[in-house]
Design a protein around this motif. Sequence first.
Motif, PDB file in Angstrom:
ATOM      1  N   ASN A  55       0.834  -1.202   0.000  1.00  0.00           N
ATOM      2  CA  ASN A  55       0.000   0.000   0.000  1.00  0.00           C
ATOM      3  C   ASN A  55       0.871   1.255   0.000  1.00  0.00           C
ATOM      4  O   ASN A  55       0.668   2.174   0.802  1.00  0.00           O
ATOM      5  N   TYR A  56       1.828   1.314  -0.914  1.00  0.00           N
ATOM      6  CA  TYR A  56       2.811   2.399  -0.927  1.00  0.00           C
ATOM      7  C   TYR A  56       2.247   3.677  -1.538  1.00  0.00           C
ATOM      8  O   TYR A  56       1.424   3.642  -2.465  1.00  0.00           O
ATOM      9  N   GLU A  57       2.702   4.793  -1.021  1.00  0.00           N
ATOM     10  CA  GLU A  57       2.264   6.086  -1.527  1.00  0.00           C
ATOM     11  C   GLU A  57       2.731   6.264  -2.969  1.00  0.00           C
ATOM     12  O   GLU A  57       3.861   5.892  -3.313  1.00  0.00           O
ATOM     13  N   PRO A  58       1.888   6.827  -3.823  1.00  0.00           N
ATOM     14  CA  PRO A  58       2.305   7.081  -5.208  1.00  0.00           C
ATOM     15  C   PRO A  58       3.587   7.917  -5.234  1.00  0.00           C
ATOM     16  O   PRO A  58       3.758   8.842  -4.440  1.00  0.00           O
ATOM     17  N   GLY A  59       4.485   7.536  -6.132  1.00  0.00           N
ATOM     18  CA  GLY A  59       5.751   8.253  -6.245  1.00  0.00           C
ATOM     19  C   GLY A  59       6.866   7.642  -5.443  1.00  0.00           C
ATOM     20  O   GLY A  59       8.023   8.059  -5.564  1.00  0.00           O
ATOM     21  N   THR A  60       6.561   6.621  -4.603  1.00  0.00           N
ATOM     22  CA  THR A  60       7.604   6.006  -3.776  1.00  0.00           C
ATOM     23  C   THR A  60       7.748   4.515  -4.050  1.00  0.00           C
ATOM     24  O   THR A  60       8.421   3.813  -3.307  1.00  0.00           O
ATOM     25  N   ASN A  61       7.122   4.035  -5.110  1.00  0.00           N
ATOM     26  CA  ASN A  61       7.161   2.611  -5.446  1.00  0.00           C
ATOM     27  C   ASN A  61       7.896   2.393  -6.763  1.00  0.00           C
ATOM     28  O   ASN A  61       7.456   1.631  -7.619  1.00  0.00           O
ATOM     29  N   GLY A  62       9.004   3.086  -6.933  1.00  0.00           N
ATOM     30  CA  GLY A  62       9.842   2.913  -8.107  1.00  0.00           C
ATOM     31  C   GLY A  62       9.655   3.955  -9.180  1.00  0.00           C
ATOM     32  O   GLY A  62      10.444   4.015 -10.130  1.00  0.00           O
TER      33      GLY A  62
END
Length: 347
Positions: A55-62
């Motif tokens: 459930n990662y914040e957009p912009g922090t998952n690659g």
Amino acid sequence: MSRRAVAVVLVFPLLALLLVVSDSPYPSRPGPPRDAPRALVAMGDSTMSGEGAGNYEPGTNGENDNWCHRSRDASVWKTRVAGVGMAFNLACSGANSEQVGITDQVRNTEGSQARQLAEIARRYRVSVVVVAVGANDDPRFADVLGTCLRAWIERRADCSKSMADEWRARVDRMVPKVERALRDVRRVLQDVGYTPRSYTLVLQSYAAPVSPDLPLDLQNLAGCPLRTGDLSWVGERAVPELSAGLREAASAAGARFLDLADAGRGREACAGGKKPEEEWFTRLTVDFDGLRDEARARHALQESFHPNARGHEQFARCMTDFLATTARSAACRADGEGNLRAVTDRD
């Protein structure tokens, strides 16, 4: 000279001073506005960012090579502090002490967390700062687990045999770096008008993610491919010694300390056997889709052996408990119902 004359002589300079002051008012008080919302700020590395919880914040998952993996299920979002209604997560997977402190170093496309904190502290009244950092400094804990994983694959001797002699020295080299990062946190808050008593600074340690108490049929690529001797060393020596070093750093910087070394006892990865839903840590996790993409492939194992959403919820429960006290230090222990609480020396 009469008393009236003396009074006049004394009063006129005072009136002149008041006129000067009225024409040149005092500069505005530094820090956030008096009515600014109170905030909790999390800083540090993967164990604070929420790595492993999904459930990662957009912009922090690659995206654009940002792999901070800040999860919406990270402990900061579940920690409760009386009177505090705002929360910010500055933690970034892979961060070391330098990146938490004041630095020009950039990792995962992001710069100094301390400088980011300063920006928040100007707009919100920061009441609590919680930090988890140190494992990516000299201990390089993730690399240690990777080495132990290779030892299992190659059927070599326990990797802990080669690590044991140098581990304490690694921890010792880490301590002043973590202390410096904590002092940088205090420095940026001081620079924007905070006093040490106007906020709480907490350093938390790490929970052992694995244990030798796991079914043998999970001591493989389907769960936790680590040799028994290495599993024992991680839980019985490596993590406790890491916590001892962090306690030393917290004390030197005047921060409170929450010890998580035993927080996951009985809930480690693979400890639940056929009931993984009872575990608080991820087992070996492979992003198979990521393996097809050269840019993502090197992060395919990144989530492995990190706290999952259940673990973060329990760590938040313990932190909430701790922040409700005035104790300088405490340790997270399970209560009779299996939930974590902060146990102080007085308990």
